[in-house]
Design an enzyme around this catalytic site. Structure first.
Site, short mmCIF file in Angstrom:
data_model
loop_
_atom_site.label_atom_id
_atom_site.label_comp_id
_atom_site.label_asym_id
_atom_site.label_seq_id
_atom_site.Cartn_x
_atom_site.Cartn_y
_atom_site.Cartn_z
N GLY A 57 0.81 -1.20 0.00
CA GLY A 57 0.00 0.00 0.00
C GLY A 57 0.84 1.26 0.00
CG ASP A 115 0.48 -6.37 0.98
OD1 ASP A 115 0.03 -5.73 0.01
OD2 ASP A 115 0.88 -5.82 2.01
CG HIS A 225 -1.59 -0.78 7.49
ND1 HIS A 225 -0.93 -1.98 7.71
CD2 HIS A 225 -1.40 -0.47 6.19
CE1 HIS A 225 -0.37 -2.37 6.59
NE2 HIS A 225 -0.63 -1.48 5.64
CG ASP A 410 -9.13 0.36 6.54
OD1 ASP A 410 -10.17 -0.27 6.34
OD2 ASP A 410 -8.15 0.30 5.79
CB CYS A 413 -16.17 -3.24 4.94
SG CYS A 413 -16.88 -4.76 4.24
CB THR A 504 -13.15 -13.96 7.72
OG1 THR A 504 -13.44 -15.33 7.38
CG2 THR A 504 -11.89 -13.90 8.58
CG MET A 505 -15.26 -13.25 3.40
SD MET A 505 -14.86 -12.26 1.92
CE MET A 505 -16.23 -12.67 0.85
#
Length: 605
Positions: A57, A115, A225, A410, A413, A504-505
């Site tokens: 990033g 990443d 971050h 952050d 989403c 998570t999803m």
């Protein structure tokens, strides 16, 4: 919240304009504008040495475009601010360096979920194209080594990446093979440890601070971050801060009296030069007091976190069997503009002349393959209505998704998924709807080019592996849709450490897929019921994430006390699954079942 002051034109263009500025100031670098790839302008494909490729990033400047040059990186791929570059950008960088190069390319990946996913997908694609490429993941943060942290994501990649770039870049110039460089990189990683301390938060362009520290507080062990650290402490003297950091660093490396090290002191962005060099001197003094010899120490803005005030210290242990070799590599000259070493930092001058090279040769993108089942006009119309319903539903839920993400990530989403839907709607009339295998390839490209970061990689992997499964099918039945779904999930999990139960999803996607696969689908009404039951399973799985401990992704680095609601990614899955169900129900005349979620629970109406 009002955004912090920054000298930019727009948050949407600041990365591209920053890269143009870097290359404008350093003519030895070449920028591929649309791909956000920076490479050595005179990279020579025929000389046969291994090219090092990395990236990540933006917002961490001079990382990582500043480390492109002879003796370090051959090319990098830059993402948006604090977001992983999409796989297509990384693939382009690999092609630029590895095409017609018998030496191949070593891809050095910072250990962050996005990443790992995007670079992993790119390496897979490059290998499928026949390119010679290997990868290594770098994680040296020692903040999360205690038993209280059980994340499967591993140690975060920090400024210690520079030791890998410099040592392996020098060895590549000396002619080591791809396998030898890969093994050497692994050795360097095992000998590194990094820890940071912050006095203030950072703020993204166009946004406010990511977290808040009181005037008398500092954060120990935070990520680059702005991820929460291991401990929030009262501000103390620089001597005390260095002592705390060295205690953890030396313990993580099992360093003891009489050993040798090299050190990086990284300014996280907003600390003054006075503080930076003061901390550099204290690190040297305290290591000497512990009878540890500092052979090289480098300081500066190495891997920043935008405007964060703070310092990272990275220590490289120098075992006797590699000490002279690694020090020689650190001393070798490089024209990478941001490397902090110079002849003045070397006790005994040892400079290698830079090698010459030829001009860059452009690479042509590969065309998507055609195949798989063909849909009729009515099926295309239904598929289009499903895509529109998904896009409209995700756009309507953007604010709520951002709110759910704000405690564990952050807070973007919803915005990330909205960018996906904008890409889909913009390309709707161009999508190859009659060939789903091709359409999913197109959706994968939209996801990685519009979303970015971890979400972009996950959805791109989901779509790409679904496309691969469709290419092997002659017809598209209700049962085969389930197999395509399962293939997509397998693709995601093959490149991610996340599993159901990690918050998570996947906690919504996996149970929904399993229920759909196990349900009868011999008739249209049975298929619709199977989809309805899958939606219910996704909603139930999403509800359970409220009480789960995050063990993957950025949320795994955040205190459990801050993660109190649904996982945003899992909730996003329920949104688009409900939208598909609604679109299918509108086509049928059967009674409908409606689902809704508030901020506390998911229910069926």
């Amino acid at each position: 919240m009002e955004g912090s002051k920054k000298l930019i034109n727009s948050p949407d263009t600041c990365v591209d304009q920053m890269l143009a500025g870097v290359v404008g100031a350093h003519p030895s670098l070449l920028l591929h504008t649309k791909k956000r790839v920076v490479q050595q302008r005179n990279w020579d494909r025929q000389r046969g040495i291994v090219g090092l490729i990395s990236g990540g990033g933006s917002g961490h400047e001079p990382f990582c475009a500043g480390y492109v040059g002879h003796g370090m990186l051959a090319a990098i791929s830059a993402g948006s601010v604090f977001a992983s570059p999409p796989a297509y950008s990384v693939v382009h960088a690999i092609r630029c360096i590895a095409t017609d190069n018998p030496g191949g390319a070593l891809v050095i990946i910072p250990n962050y979920t996005g990443d790992c996913l995007n670079f992993g997908l790119a390496v897979m694609q490059a290998r499928n194209e026949g390119l010679k490429v290997q990868s290594v993941v770098v994680g040296e943060d020692c903040a999360l080594l205690s038993s209280q942290h059980t994340s499967s994501a591993g140690r975060r990649g920090m400024c210690g990446l520079l030791f890998v770039y410099k040592i392996c870049g020098s060895l590549a110039e000396q002619g080591l093979t791809l396998d030898e460089l890969h093994d050497e990189a692994e050795k360097v990683i095992t000998c590194m440890s990094t820890l940071g301390v912050s006095l203030s938060s950072c703020s993204l362009p166009g946004a406010g601070p990511l977290f808040t520290l009181q005037e008398d507080e500092m954060e120990l062990g935070l990520g680059v971050h702005g991820e929460a650290g291991i401990e929030r402490l009262k501000v103390c003297s620089a001597d005390e801060v260095v002592g705390m950091m060295l205690d953890r660093l030396l313990s993580s490396l099992s360093l003891s009296s009489g050993e040798d090290v090299a050190v990086l002191v990284n300014n996280l962005g907003a600390s003054s030069q006075l503080e930076q060099w003061l901390m550099c001197g204290l690190v040297q003094q305290q290591l000497k007091a512990r009878d540890i010899t500092v052979h090289r120490i480098y300081a500066g803005h190495l891997m920043t976190s935008l405007d964060m005030a703070g310092i990272q210290v990275s220590i490289l242990k120098l075992p006797p069997e590699v000490k002279d070799k690694w020090l020689g590599c650190l001393d070798d000259i490089t024209d990478a503009p941001a490397w902090p070493g110079s002849p003045a930092s070397v006790p005994v001058e040892s400079i290698l002349a830079p090698k010459t090279s030829r001009d860059f040769i452009s690479i042509v993108e590969t065309e998507p393959k055609i195949g798989g089942p063909i849909l009729n006009e009515e099926q295309c119309k239904l598929l289009k209505s499903c895509l529109k319903a998904v896009s409209e539903s995700l756009e309507a839920e953007e604010t709520k998704l951002n709110e759910l993400d704000s405690g564990a990530g952050d807070g973007d989403c919803g915005s990330t998924l909205r960018r996906l839907t904008e890409g889909i709607l913009k390309s709707m009339d161009k999508l190859t709807l009659d060939r789903p295998a091709v359409m999913f390839q197109e959706l994968a490209h939209i996801a990685e080019s519009s979303m970015g970061g971890t979400s972009g990689a996950i959805y791109s992997l989901l779509f790409m592996t679904a496309s691969n499964a469709l290419h092997k099918m002659d017809q598209l039945t209700a049962e085969n849709w389930g197999l395509v779904w399962k293939s997509g999930l397998d693709g995601v999990m093959s490149y991610s450490n996340a599993r159901p139960g990690d918050r998570t999803m996947l906690d919504a996607l996996v149970p929904a897929c399993e229920l759909y696969l196990s349900s009868p689908k011999e008739t249209a009404s049975q298929t619709l019921l199977a989809v309805e039951q899958a939606v219910a399973a996704a909603i139930e799985g999403c509800s359970k994430t409220k009480d789960m401990v995050a063990r993957a992704g950025r949320a795994s680095y955040v205190s459990e006390a801050l993660v109190t609601d649904f996982d945003a990614g899992a909730y996003g899955v329920t949104v688009w699954l409900r939208a598909i169900l609604d679109a299918l129900q509108r086509k049928e005349t059967t009674p409908t079942t409606k689902y809704t979620c508030d901020n506390k629970t998911c229910i069926k109406k």
